[in-house]
Scaffold this motif. Sequence first.
Motif, PDB file in Angstrom:
ATOM      1  N   THR A   6       0.819  -1.217   0.000  1.00 22.50           N
ATOM      2  CA  THR A   6       0.000   0.000   0.000  1.00 22.50           C
ATOM      3  C   THR A   6       0.854   1.268   0.000  1.00 22.50           C
ATOM      4  OG1 THR A   6      -0.174   0.108   2.416  1.00 22.50           O
ATOM      5  CG2 THR A   6      -1.865  -1.162   1.241  1.00 22.50           C
ATOM      6  N   PHE A   7       2.150   1.129   0.218  1.00 25.13           N
ATOM      7  CA  PHE A   7       3.017   2.303   0.315  1.00 25.13           C
ATOM      8  C   PHE A   7       2.995   3.200  -0.922  1.00 25.13           C
ATOM      9  CE2 PHE A   7       6.046   2.092   4.100  1.00 25.13           C
ATOM     10  CZ  PHE A   7       5.147   1.398   4.886  1.00 25.13           C
ATOM     11  N   PRO A   8       3.036   2.664  -2.145  1.00 24.33           N
ATOM     12  CA  PRO A   8       2.990   3.571  -3.303  1.00 24.33           C
ATOM     13  C   PRO A   8       1.753   4.467  -3.298  1.00 24.33           C
ATOM     14  CG  PRO A   8       3.679   1.399  -4.011  1.00 24.33           C
ATOM     15  CD  PRO A   8       3.240   1.270  -2.571  1.00 24.33           C
ATOM     16  N   HIS A   9       0.621   3.933  -2.877  1.00 25.92           N
ATOM     17  CA  HIS A   9      -0.615   4.720  -2.830  1.00 25.92           C
ATOM     18  C   HIS A   9      -0.514   5.810  -1.747  1.00 25.92           C
ATOM     19  CE1 HIS A   9      -1.897   1.356  -5.244  1.00 25.92           C
ATOM     20  NE2 HIS A   9      -1.774   0.538  -4.219  1.00 25.92           N
ATOM     21  N   ILE A  10       0.051   5.438  -0.615  1.00 23.44           N
ATOM     22  CA  ILE A  10       0.244   6.399   0.471  1.00 23.44           C
ATOM     23  C   ILE A  10       1.213   7.495   0.035  1.00 23.44           C
ATOM     24  CG2 ILE A  10       1.194   6.695   2.802  1.00 23.44           C
ATOM     25  CD1 ILE A  10       0.170   3.782   3.360  1.00 23.44           C
ATOM     26  N   LEU A  11       2.290   7.105  -0.622  1.00 19.20           N
ATOM     27  CA  LEU A  11       3.279   8.085  -1.083  1.00 19.20           C
ATOM     28  C   LEU A  11       2.660   9.068  -2.078  1.00 19.20           C
ATOM     29  CD1 LEU A  11       6.328   5.687  -1.477  1.00 19.20           C
ATOM     30  CD2 LEU A  11       6.074   7.516   0.223  1.00 19.20           C
ATOM     31  N   ALA A  12       1.833   8.564  -2.989  1.00 21.03           N
ATOM     32  CA  ALA A  12       1.177   9.446  -3.955  1.00 21.03           C
ATOM     33  C   ALA A  12       0.231  10.407  -3.250  1.00 21.03           C
ATOM     34  CB  ALA A  12       0.422   8.624  -4.996  1.00 21.03           C
ATOM     35  N   ALA A  13      -0.504   9.911  -2.264  1.00 24.97           N
ATOM     36  CA  ALA A  13      -1.427  10.775  -1.510  1.00 24.97           C
ATOM     37  C   ALA A  13      -0.653  11.842  -0.740  1.00 24.97           C
ATOM     38  CB  ALA A  13      -2.272   9.934  -0.558  1.00 24.97           C
ATOM     39  N   LEU A  14       0.463  11.462  -0.160  1.00 24.39           N
ATOM     40  CA  LEU A  14       1.283  12.444   0.570  1.00 24.39           C
ATOM     41  C   LEU A  14       1.855  13.496  -0.374  1.00 24.39           C
ATOM     42  CD1 LEU A  14       3.074  10.025   3.064  1.00 24.39           C
ATOM     43  CD2 LEU A  14       1.341  11.757   3.633  1.00 24.39           C
ATOM     44  N   ASN A  15       2.274  13.080  -1.567  1.00 28.73           N
ATOM     45  CA  ASN A  15       2.746  14.049  -2.567  1.00 28.73           C
ATOM     46  C   ASN A  15       1.630  15.001  -2.962  1.00 28.73           C
ATOM     47  OD1 ASN A  15       5.493  13.943  -3.255  1.00 28.73           O
ATOM     48  ND2 ASN A  15       5.211  12.055  -4.399  1.00 28.73           N
ATOM     49  N   ALA A  16       0.439  14.473  -3.184  1.00 26.84           N
ATOM     50  CA  ALA A  16      -0.700  15.317  -3.565  1.00 26.84           C
ATOM     51  C   ALA A  16      -1.047  16.297  -2.444  1.00 26.84           C
ATOM     52  CB  ALA A  16      -1.910  14.451  -3.909  1.00 26.84           C
ATOM     53  N   LEU A  17      -1.042  15.821  -1.209  1.00 28.81           N
ATOM     54  CA  LEU A  17      -1.331  16.696  -0.073  1.00 28.81           C
ATOM     55  C   LEU A  17      -0.266  17.778   0.068  1.00 28.81           C
ATOM     56  CD1 LEU A  17      -3.026  17.489   2.345  1.00 28.81           C
ATOM     57  CD2 LEU A  17      -1.856  15.697   3.671  1.00 28.81           C
ATOM     58  N   THR A  18       0.987  17.414  -0.137  1.00 33.04           N
ATOM     59  CA  THR A  18       2.062  18.410  -0.109  1.00 33.04           C
ATOM     60  C   THR A  18       1.812  19.492  -1.148  1.00 33.04           C
ATOM     61  OG1 THR A  18       3.696  16.828   0.708  1.00 33.04           O
ATOM     62  CG2 THR A  18       4.550  18.776  -0.411  1.00 33.04           C
ATOM     63  N   ALA A  40       0.420  26.631   6.744  1.00 30.43           N
ATOM     64  CA  ALA A  40       0.354  25.790   5.542  1.00 30.43           C
ATOM     65  C   ALA A  40       1.734  25.263   5.168  1.00 30.43           C
ATOM     66  CB  ALA A  40      -0.250  26.583   4.376  1.00 30.43           C
ATOM     67  N   MET A  41       2.736  26.110   5.271  1.00 32.90           N
ATOM     68  CA  MET A  41       4.074  25.696   4.881  1.00 32.90           C
ATOM     69  C   MET A  41       4.687  24.722   5.887  1.00 32.90           C
ATOM     70  SD  MET A  41       4.087  27.002   1.991  1.00 32.90           S
ATOM     71  CE  MET A  41       5.711  26.540   1.452  1.00 32.90           C
ATOM     72  N   ILE A  42       4.438  24.932   7.166  1.00 30.37           N
ATOM     73  CA  ILE A  42       4.903  23.976   8.172  1.00 30.37           C
ATOM     74  C   ILE A  42       4.199  22.638   7.968  1.00 30.37           C
ATOM     75  CG2 ILE A  42       4.872  23.428  10.645  1.00 30.37           C
ATOM     76  CD1 ILE A  42       5.476  26.437  11.135  1.00 30.37           C
ATOM     77  N   SER A  43       2.934  22.692   7.615  1.00 36.00           N
ATOM     78  CA  SER A  43       2.194  21.461   7.326  1.00 36.00           C
ATOM     79  C   SER A  43       2.776  20.753   6.106  1.00 36.00           C
ATOM     80  CB  SER A  43       0.715  21.763   7.112  1.00 36.00           C
ATOM     81  OG  SER A  43       0.142  22.272   8.292  1.00 36.00           O
ATOM     82  N   ALA A  44       3.109  21.508   5.064  1.00 38.30           N
ATOM     83  CA  ALA A  44       3.726  20.924   3.868  1.00 38.30           C
ATOM     84  C   ALA A  44       5.053  20.266   4.226  1.00 38.30           C
ATOM     85  CB  ALA A  44       3.930  21.986   2.792  1.00 38.30           C
ATOM     86  N   LEU A  45       5.816  20.926   5.075  1.00 35.59           N
ATOM     87  CA  LEU A  45       7.095  20.368   5.517  1.00 35.59           C
ATOM     88  C   LEU A  45       6.868  19.077   6.305  1.00 35.59           C
ATOM     89  CD1 LEU A  45      10.173  20.573   5.810  1.00 35.59           C
ATOM     90  CD2 LEU A  45       9.780  22.029   7.817  1.00 35.59           C
TER      91      LEU A  45
END
Length: 142
Positions: A6-18, A40-45
């Motif tokens: 499931t990691f690739p899906h999680i990684l894609a979601a994290l990239n999208a959220l970033t 917002a920027m601290i959250s992105a980090l």
Amino acid sequence: MIQISTFPHILAALNALTLILLIAGRILIKNGNRQAHKKAMISALAVSVVFLTFYIIYHANSGLARFGGHGIIRPIYFTILLIHVIGAAAIVPLVPLAVWRAAKGEIERHKKIVRITWPLWAFTAASGVVVYFLAVRLYPYA
């Protein structure tokens, strides 16, 4: 326990959220809302740190991903992947430097580095999602 598959899906979601947080941060600072921009920027980090943690765990346990596409899509994919990897490597020192300058109140120096860092970070997040869709969803290795 999270399955490694499931990691690739999680990684894609994290990239999208970033990417969403980066865009929000940019809009907020353009509108003069420094406090919301900072959040917002601290959250992105923070999301990027989570991404990097999952990325390291995933690749330590599964190796490099394989691409199943053939024909013209193959050089297109590897070109996007190469640019993505170079961008990802470049933002590793740039993002902390931008954050450090902002935290120290060196706003003009922060703005100067962010002119390079923000578009590179946003592109890296977006291209990570594109790489995911190409390699995992559209052209998985069989």
